[in-house]
Scaffold this motif. Structure first.
Motif, PDB file in Angstrom:
ATOM      1  N   ARG A  51       0.920  -1.149   0.102  1.00  0.00           N
ATOM      2  CA  ARG A  51       0.100  -0.018  -0.080  1.00  0.00           C
ATOM      3  C   ARG A  51       0.823   1.213  -0.185  1.00  0.00           C
ATOM      4  O   ARG A  51       1.964   1.270   0.764  1.00  0.00           O
ATOM      5  N   GLN A  52       0.506   2.241  -0.910  1.00  0.00           N
ATOM      6  CA  GLN A  52       1.506   3.426  -1.064  1.00  0.00           C
ATOM      7  C   GLN A  52       0.627   4.442  -1.364  1.00  0.00           C
ATOM      8  O   GLN A  52      -0.615   4.223  -1.822  1.00  0.00           O
ATOM      9  N   ALA A  53       1.342   5.814  -1.309  1.00  0.00           N
ATOM     10  CA  ALA A  53       0.445   6.908  -1.770  1.00  0.00           C
ATOM     11  C   ALA A  53       1.527   7.872  -2.154  1.00  0.00           C
ATOM     12  O   ALA A  53       2.717   7.985  -1.288  1.00  0.00           O
ATOM     13  N   VAL A  54       1.134   8.677  -2.991  1.00  0.00           N
ATOM     14  CA  VAL A  54       2.146   9.785  -3.301  1.00  0.00           C
ATOM     15  C   VAL A  54       1.771  11.082  -3.062  1.00  0.00           C
ATOM     16  O   VAL A  54       0.415  11.431  -3.418  1.00  0.00           O
ATOM     17  N   LEU A  55       2.259  11.777  -2.423  1.00  0.00           N
ATOM     18  CA  LEU A  55       1.926  13.385  -2.177  1.00  0.00           C
ATOM     19  C   LEU A  55       3.077  14.227  -3.061  1.00  0.00           C
ATOM     20  O   LEU A  55       4.345  14.201  -3.060  1.00  0.00           O
ATOM     21  N   ASP A  56       2.484  14.831  -4.247  1.00  0.00           N
ATOM     22  CA  ASP A  56       3.266  15.540  -5.026  1.00  0.00           C
ATOM     23  C   ASP A  56       2.630  16.926  -5.564  1.00  0.00           C
ATOM     24  O   ASP A  56       3.114  17.633  -6.758  1.00  0.00           O
ATOM     25  N   ARG A  57       1.860  17.679  -4.663  1.00  0.00           N
ATOM     26  CA  ARG A  57       1.303  18.632  -5.061  1.00  0.00           C
ATOM     27  C   ARG A  57       1.526  19.868  -3.946  1.00  0.00           C
ATOM     28  O   ARG A  57       2.335  19.290  -2.780  1.00  0.00           O
ATOM     29  N   THR A  58       1.358  21.047  -4.032  1.00  0.00           N
ATOM     30  CA  THR A  58       1.293  21.966  -3.035  1.00  0.00           C
ATOM     31  C   THR A  58       0.006  22.786  -2.941  1.00  0.00           C
ATOM     32  O   THR A  58      -1.097  22.628  -3.690  1.00  0.00           O
ATOM     33  N   GLY A  59       0.056  23.509  -1.883  1.00  0.00           N
ATOM     34  CA  GLY A  59      -1.251  24.131  -1.693  1.00  0.00           C
ATOM     35  C   GLY A  59      -2.601  23.341  -1.159  1.00  0.00           C
ATOM     36  O   GLY A  59      -2.428  22.459  -0.629  1.00  0.00           O
ATOM     37  N   ILE A  60      -3.646  23.916  -2.100  1.00  0.00           N
ATOM     38  CA  ILE A  60      -4.898  23.242  -1.768  1.00  0.00           C
ATOM     39  C   ILE A  60      -4.791  21.550  -2.454  1.00  0.00           C
ATOM     40  O   ILE A  60      -5.536  20.704  -1.986  1.00  0.00           O
ATOM     41  N   GLY A  61      -4.145  21.568  -3.391  1.00  0.00           N
ATOM     42  CA  GLY A  61      -3.945  20.112  -3.998  1.00  0.00           C
ATOM     43  C   GLY A  61      -3.196  19.366  -2.712  1.00  0.00           C
ATOM     44  O   GLY A  61      -3.539  18.117  -2.817  1.00  0.00           O
ATOM     45  N   LEU A  62      -2.354  19.608  -2.241  1.00  0.00           N
ATOM     46  CA  LEU A  62      -1.633  18.672  -1.183  1.00  0.00           C
ATOM     47  C   LEU A  62      -2.527  18.576  -0.193  1.00  0.00           C
ATOM     48  O   LEU A  62      -2.705  17.472   0.337  1.00  0.00           O
ATOM     49  N   ALA A  63      -3.351  19.799   0.163  1.00  0.00           N
ATOM     50  CA  ALA A  63      -4.304  19.209   1.287  1.00  0.00           C
ATOM     51  C   ALA A  63      -5.408  18.393   0.873  1.00  0.00           C
ATOM     52  O   ALA A  63      -5.724  17.493   1.718  1.00  0.00           O
ATOM     53  N   ASP A  64      -5.830  18.214  -0.398  1.00  0.00           N
ATOM     54  CA  ASP A  64      -6.866  17.045  -0.692  1.00  0.00           C
ATOM     55  C   ASP A  64      -5.970  15.900  -0.796  1.00  0.00           C
ATOM     56  O   ASP A  64      -6.646  14.944  -0.433  1.00  0.00           O
ATOM     57  N   GLN A  65      -4.695  15.647  -1.160  1.00  0.00           N
ATOM     58  CA  GLN A  65      -4.012  14.504  -1.137  1.00  0.00           C
ATOM     59  C   GLN A  65      -3.928  14.238   0.377  1.00  0.00           C
ATOM     60  O   GLN A  65      -3.902  12.789   0.586  1.00  0.00           O
ATOM     61  N   LEU A  66      -3.552  14.985   1.453  1.00  0.00           N
ATOM     62  CA  LEU A  66      -3.551  14.443   2.649  1.00  0.00           C
ATOM     63  C   LEU A  66      -4.938  14.032   3.131  1.00  0.00           C
ATOM     64  O   LEU A  66      -4.978  13.095   3.985  1.00  0.00           O
ATOM     65  N   LEU A  67      -6.145  14.677   2.545  1.00  0.00           N
ATOM     66  CA  LEU A  67      -7.191  14.191   3.244  1.00  0.00           C
ATOM     67  C   LEU A  67      -7.557  12.468   2.817  1.00  0.00           C
ATOM     68  O   LEU A  67      -8.283  11.996   3.694  1.00  0.00           O
ATOM     69  N   ASP A  68      -6.863  12.176   2.071  1.00  0.00           N
ATOM     70  CA  ASP A  68      -6.686  10.522   1.530  1.00  0.00           C
ATOM     71  C   ASP A  68      -6.324   9.748   2.602  1.00  0.00           C
ATOM     72  O   ASP A  68      -6.138   8.643   2.289  1.00  0.00           O
ATOM     73  N   LEU A  69      -5.360  10.409   3.362  1.00  0.00           N
ATOM     74  CA  LEU A  69      -4.387   9.642   4.445  1.00  0.00           C
ATOM     75  C   LEU A  69      -4.984   9.231   5.773  1.00  0.00           C
ATOM     76  O   LEU A  69      -4.541   8.639   6.433  1.00  0.00           O
ATOM     77  N   ALA A  70      -6.388   9.503   5.805  1.00  0.00           N
ATOM     78  CA  ALA A  70      -7.010   8.869   6.937  1.00  0.00           C
ATOM     79  C   ALA A  70      -6.770   7.589   7.016  1.00  0.00           C
ATOM     80  O   ALA A  70      -6.923   6.731   6.097  1.00  0.00           O
ATOM     81  N   PRO A  71      -6.725   7.044   8.107  1.00  0.00           N
ATOM     82  CA  PRO A  71      -6.340   5.737   8.833  1.00  0.00           C
ATOM     83  C   PRO A  71      -7.345   4.750   8.243  1.00  0.00           C
ATOM     84  O   PRO A  71      -8.515   5.018   8.049  1.00  0.00           O
TER      85      PRO A  71
END
Length: 71
Positions: A51-71
Motif C-alpha cells: 500500500r502506498q500513496a504519493v504526495l506531489d502537490r502544493t497548496g490546496i492540492g496537497l491538502a486534498d491529497q492529505l485528506l486521503d491519508l485518513a487511517p
C-alpha cells in the motif's frame, strides 16, 4: 562516496528498510523534479503489493491529497 560503505551507513540503511517493511502504508513525497522519482518509487512499491500513496502537490492540492491519508 566512501561513507556509503561504512558499517554505520549499512546498519542505518537496514534499519530504514526494516521500518518501511513494517509499515502498513508507505507515503512518498516529492515536488518538482523529485515528484517523478516519488511516483516511480510508489509504482515499484505497488507492483510489489505494498500500500502506498504519493504526495506531489502544493497548496490546496496537497491538502486534498492529505485528506486521503485518513487511517
Amino acid at each position: 562516496m566512501e561513507p556509503l560503505g561504512t558499517p554505520a551507513f549499512r546498519q542505518n540503511a537496514l534499519d530504514a528498510v526494516g521500518v518501511l517493511n513494517a509499515a502498513g502504508r508507505i507515503v512518498v513525497f516529492g515536488l518538482g523534479p523529485t515528484a517523478h522519482l516519488a511516483a516511480y518509487f510508489a509504482a515499484r512499491l505497488r507492483r510489489k503489493g505494498r500500500r502506498q500513496a504519493v504526495l506531489d502537490r502544493t497548496g490546496i492540492g496537497l491538502a486534498d491529497q492529505l485528506l486521503d491519508l485518513a487511517p
